[in-house]
Design a protein around this motif. Structure first.
Motif, PDB file in Angstrom:
ATOM      1  N   PHE A  83       5.016   5.096   4.941  1.00  0.00           N
ATOM      2  CA  PHE A  83       5.518   3.784   5.348  1.00  0.00           C
ATOM      3  C   PHE A  83       6.429   3.908   6.571  1.00  0.00           C
ATOM      4  O   PHE A  83       6.301   3.143   7.538  1.00  0.00           O
ATOM      5  CB  PHE A  83       6.282   3.156   4.176  1.00  0.00           C
ATOM      6  CG  PHE A  83       6.882   1.810   4.467  1.00  0.00           C
ATOM      7  CD1 PHE A  83       6.101   0.671   4.502  1.00  0.00           C
ATOM      8  CD2 PHE A  83       8.250   1.678   4.729  1.00  0.00           C
ATOM      9  CE1 PHE A  83       6.656  -0.568   4.769  1.00  0.00           C
ATOM     10  CE2 PHE A  83       8.805   0.454   5.003  1.00  0.00           C
ATOM     11  CZ  PHE A  83       8.013  -0.671   5.022  1.00  0.00           C
ATOM     12  N   ILE A  84       7.346   4.878   6.560  1.00  0.00           N
ATOM     13  CA  ILE A  84       8.285   5.066   7.666  1.00  0.00           C
ATOM     14  C   ILE A  84       7.558   5.518   8.922  1.00  0.00           C
ATOM     15  O   ILE A  84       7.799   4.992  10.023  1.00  0.00           O
ATOM     16  CB  ILE A  84       9.376   6.085   7.268  1.00  0.00           C
ATOM     17  CG1 ILE A  84      10.254   5.506   6.148  1.00  0.00           C
ATOM     18  CG2 ILE A  84      10.232   6.443   8.477  1.00  0.00           C
ATOM     19  CD1 ILE A  84      11.252   6.493   5.585  1.00  0.00           C
ATOM     20  N   VAL A  85       6.647   6.498   8.785  1.00  0.00           N
ATOM     21  CA  VAL A  85       5.918   7.042   9.945  1.00  0.00           C
ATOM     22  C   VAL A  85       5.092   5.957  10.631  1.00  0.00           C
ATOM     23  O   VAL A  85       5.098   5.833  11.865  1.00  0.00           O
ATOM     24  CB  VAL A  85       5.027   8.223   9.518  1.00  0.00           C
ATOM     25  CG1 VAL A  85       4.079   8.624  10.653  1.00  0.00           C
ATOM     26  CG2 VAL A  85       5.890   9.411   9.094  1.00  0.00           C
ATOM     27  N   ILE A  86       4.385   5.148   9.835  1.00  0.00           N
ATOM     28  CA  ILE A  86       3.541   4.095  10.410  1.00  0.00           C
ATOM     29  C   ILE A  86       4.391   3.070  11.148  1.00  0.00           C
ATOM     30  O   ILE A  86       4.036   2.628  12.258  1.00  0.00           O
ATOM     31  CB  ILE A  86       2.701   3.422   9.310  1.00  0.00           C
ATOM     32  CG1 ILE A  86       1.682   4.407   8.746  1.00  0.00           C
ATOM     33  CG2 ILE A  86       1.988   2.180   9.861  1.00  0.00           C
ATOM     34  CD1 ILE A  86       0.923   3.887   7.551  1.00  0.00           C
ATOM     35  N   ARG A  91       0.809  -1.224   0.000  1.00  0.00           N
ATOM     36  CA  ARG A  91       0.000   0.000   0.000  1.00  0.00           C
ATOM     37  C   ARG A  91       0.839   1.268   0.000  1.00  0.00           C
ATOM     38  O   ARG A  91       0.419   2.289  -0.571  1.00  0.00           O
ATOM     39  CB  ARG A  91      -0.942  -0.013   1.210  1.00  0.00           C
ATOM     40  CG  ARG A  91      -1.941   1.132   1.227  1.00  0.00           C
ATOM     41  CD  ARG A  91      -3.003   0.932   2.281  1.00  0.00           C
ATOM     42  NE  ARG A  91      -3.836  -0.236   1.996  1.00  0.00           N
ATOM     43  CZ  ARG A  91      -4.866  -0.603   2.747  1.00  0.00           C
ATOM     44  NH1 ARG A  91      -5.177   0.085   3.837  1.00  0.00           N
ATOM     45  NH2 ARG A  91      -5.582  -1.660   2.419  1.00  0.00           N
ATOM     46  N   PHE A  92       2.028   1.239   0.623  1.00  0.00           N
ATOM     47  CA  PHE A  92       2.795   2.470   0.764  1.00  0.00           C
ATOM     48  C   PHE A  92       4.202   2.412   0.160  1.00  0.00           C
ATOM     49  O   PHE A  92       4.616   3.354  -0.515  1.00  0.00           O
ATOM     50  CB  PHE A  92       2.901   2.842   2.257  1.00  0.00           C
ATOM     51  CG  PHE A  92       1.576   3.138   2.893  1.00  0.00           C
ATOM     52  CD1 PHE A  92       0.889   4.305   2.598  1.00  0.00           C
ATOM     53  CD2 PHE A  92       1.005   2.251   3.796  1.00  0.00           C
ATOM     54  CE1 PHE A  92      -0.331   4.576   3.180  1.00  0.00           C
ATOM     55  CE2 PHE A  92      -0.210   2.511   4.383  1.00  0.00           C
ATOM     56  CZ  PHE A  92      -0.890   3.675   4.075  1.00  0.00           C
ATOM     57  N   LEU A  93       4.958   1.321   0.409  1.00  0.00           N
ATOM     58  CA  LEU A  93       6.349   1.302  -0.037  1.00  0.00           C
ATOM     59  C   LEU A  93       6.467   1.187  -1.556  1.00  0.00           C
ATOM     60  O   LEU A  93       7.158   1.989  -2.196  1.00  0.00           O
ATOM     61  CB  LEU A  93       7.102   0.149   0.636  1.00  0.00           C
ATOM     62  CG  LEU A  93       8.613   0.103   0.342  1.00  0.00           C
ATOM     63  CD1 LEU A  93       9.298   1.371   0.845  1.00  0.00           C
ATOM     64  CD2 LEU A  93       9.245  -1.128   0.978  1.00  0.00           C
ATOM     65  N   PHE A  94       5.800   0.206  -2.167  1.00  0.00           N
ATOM     66  CA  PHE A  94       5.890   0.022  -3.609  1.00  0.00           C
ATOM     67  C   PHE A  94       5.280   1.176  -4.408  1.00  0.00           C
ATOM     68  O   PHE A  94       5.814   1.540  -5.455  1.00  0.00           O
ATOM     69  CB  PHE A  94       5.244  -1.303  -4.017  1.00  0.00           C
ATOM     70  CG  PHE A  94       6.059  -2.521  -3.620  1.00  0.00           C
ATOM     71  CD1 PHE A  94       7.409  -2.393  -3.320  1.00  0.00           C
ATOM     72  CD2 PHE A  94       5.482  -3.782  -3.552  1.00  0.00           C
ATOM     73  CE1 PHE A  94       8.167  -3.503  -2.949  1.00  0.00           C
ATOM     74  CE2 PHE A  94       6.224  -4.888  -3.191  1.00  0.00           C
ATOM     75  CZ  PHE A  94       7.565  -4.753  -2.894  1.00  0.00           C
ATOM     76  N   PRO A  95       4.177   1.778  -3.924  1.00  0.00           N
ATOM     77  CA  PRO A  95       3.639   2.945  -4.650  1.00  0.00           C
ATOM     78  C   PRO A  95       4.428   4.242  -4.399  1.00  0.00           C
ATOM     79  O   PRO A  95       3.947   5.324  -4.720  1.00  0.00           O
ATOM     80  CB  PRO A  95       2.206   3.077  -4.106  1.00  0.00           C
ATOM     81  CG  PRO A  95       1.884   1.798  -3.466  1.00  0.00           C
ATOM     82  CD  PRO A  95       3.200   1.276  -2.937  1.00  0.00           C
ATOM     83  N   LYS A  96       5.610   4.145  -3.772  1.00  0.00           N
ATOM     84  CA  LYS A  96       6.491   5.292  -3.528  1.00  0.00           C
ATOM     85  C   LYS A  96       5.955   6.261  -2.474  1.00  0.00           C
ATOM     86  O   LYS A  96       6.327   7.427  -2.452  1.00  0.00           O
ATOM     87  CB  LYS A  96       6.741   6.070  -4.837  1.00  0.00           C
ATOM     88  CG  LYS A  96       7.252   5.226  -5.989  1.00  0.00           C
ATOM     89  CD  LYS A  96       8.590   4.594  -5.689  1.00  0.00           C
ATOM     90  CE  LYS A  96       9.120   3.817  -6.895  1.00  0.00           C
ATOM     91  NZ  LYS A  96      10.386   3.118  -6.623  1.00  0.00           N
ATOM     92  N   LYS A  97       5.116   5.768  -1.577  1.00  0.00           N
ATOM     93  CA  LYS A  97       4.659   6.593  -0.453  1.00  0.00           C
ATOM     94  C   LYS A  97       5.525   6.262   0.767  1.00  0.00           C
ATOM     95  O   LYS A  97       5.050   5.801   1.808  1.00  0.00           O
ATOM     96  CB  LYS A  97       3.181   6.327  -0.156  1.00  0.00           C
ATOM     97  CG  LYS A  97       2.259   6.665  -1.335  1.00  0.00           C
ATOM     98  CD  LYS A  97       0.815   6.324  -1.014  1.00  0.00           C
ATOM     99  CE  LYS A  97      -0.100   6.617  -2.205  1.00  0.00           C
ATOM    100  NZ  LYS A  97      -1.513   6.246  -1.912  1.00  0.00           N
ATOM    101  N   THR A  98       6.807   6.511   0.610  1.00  0.00           N
ATOM    102  CA  THR A  98       7.794   6.065   1.588  1.00  0.00           C
ATOM    103  C   THR A  98       7.622   6.740   2.942  1.00  0.00           C
ATOM    104  O   THR A  98       7.810   6.110   3.987  1.00  0.00           O
ATOM    105  CB  THR A  98       9.215   6.333   1.052  1.00  0.00           C
ATOM    106  OG1 THR A  98       9.323   5.838  -0.284  1.00  0.00           O
ATOM    107  CG2 THR A  98      10.251   5.648   1.919  1.00  0.00           C
TER     108      THR A  98
END
Length: 345
Positions: A72-75, A62-69
């Protein structure tokens, strides 16, 4: 697919069972305090499992592959922070005996607070990184499989296109040859049409496979040579030699026909003597084919044939046999020699 899924589930269970049993496996026959194992090993292990599977099934896709890094880190920071707090809270409220022993031995054995937090943080980062690595590897493998499937589909499409391109090319060239016999020898023209129908039946119904027995291909070539020989004059001598009987070799169909067509197209003269020598030999899984003929260049106004035969052959060889073939043409004086060597294994 169902079998692979079951194997994956079994491997996951085996890994977690091993990790749960680790305190006892490492301590050999020494006694272990169950509360201590629960507080310092099983509870962090449970939190690690949540981090691993939550990232593996939810966060990475949901976050890492779609480049919403950043999300991903915050969660993950929030999740790890929550588990660090929960671990301390559970120990403080449910494992009082362990807490008292730890306080009693603080000055003597306990590491500094920052070091303890750092060690716990690493223990939660490990499943996070492992889930990212495992998911990325799985994604790469899937992408690679899809790429190979697409390349294979493209290869088959190109080969099919070349195959369909060869059929009308062969058919029209043969009709041109038969047309020249109609006025000269009607009986031979009729015989040629009958022979052509047999050849076309082979091309249409027996060459759709990736490979055919070499013996069938040889039989096809012999019939074609006999058909072409009907239209040449007595000034042309055609010699051919092929392996007799079953060779046991499987080969892509219609690889040699263009070379024979080319010999009859450019190696025959109505006024001058000419010779066409066709030879095929087999050695284990290697086929060596050669055609040598006189060279009579076509006149500029000669529109017979389309010139696609040899180009088609070279493209098919590249697609089918890559680095397992050797194709050479030599023009010396008035003789043209072409050799084709194919390793079929």
């Amino acid at each position: 697919m169902y079998k692979n899924k079951n194997i994956t589930i079994f491997l996951h269970l085996l890994v977690w069972l091993t990790l749960v049993s680790l305190p006892y496996l490492l301590s050999y026959s020494q006694d272990q305090e169950l509360d201590r194992v629960k507080a310092h090993f099983w509870i962090p292990l449970f939190f690690s499992a949540i981090i691993f599977y939550f990232n593996y099934f939810v966060l990475i896709d949901r976050f890492l592959f779609p480049k919403k890094t950043l999300f991903f880190i915050v969660i993950n920071i929030a999740l790890i922070g929550l588990f660090l707090f929960l671990k301390e809270y559970i120990e403080d409220n449910y494992f009082q005996d362990i807490l008292k022993k730890r306080l009693a031995n603080t000055e003597r054995t306990a590491p500094p607070f920052k070091m303890a937090v750092y060690i716990q943080l690493l223990s939660y980062l490990a499943p996070l990184f492992f889930s990212v690595a495992l998911k990325s590897t799985k994604r790469w493998a899937k992408t690679e499989a899809e790429r190979k499937e697409a390349a294979n589909f493209k290869l088959k499409s190109e080969l099919q296109h070349l195959h369909y391109q060869l059929q009308p090319h062969f058919f029209f060239n043969s009709l041109n040859n038969i047309y020249s016999l109609v006025d000269i020898s009607p009986d031979q023209a009729k015989s040629s049409i009958h022979s052509l129908s047999k050849l076309m039946r082979y091309m249409l119904y027996e060459t759709n496979l990736e490979v055919v027995p070499l013996s069938k291909e040889i039989d096809f070539l012999k019939k074609y040579i006999d058909l072409m020989t009907l239209r040449v004059s007595d000034k042309t001598t055609v010699n051919y030699s092929f392996p007799s009987g079953e060779t046991g070799i499987q080969i892509a169909p219609l690889l040699f026909i263009s070379l024979i067509e080319n010999a009859f197209k450019h190696g025959v003269s109505a006024t001058k003597p000419s010779t066409i020598d066709i030879n095929m030999t087999c050695d284990d899984n290697t086929v060596l084919f050669s055609v040598e003929n006189h060279n009579f260049p076509k006149k500029t106004d000669d529109k017979s044939g389309s010139g696609i035969g040899l180009q088609n052959l070279e493209k098919r060889l590249e697609l089918l046999y890559s680095d397992k073939f050797n194709f050479k043409t030599i023009l010396k004086d008035d003789r043209f020699l072409v050799t084709l060597k194919i390793e079929t294994n």
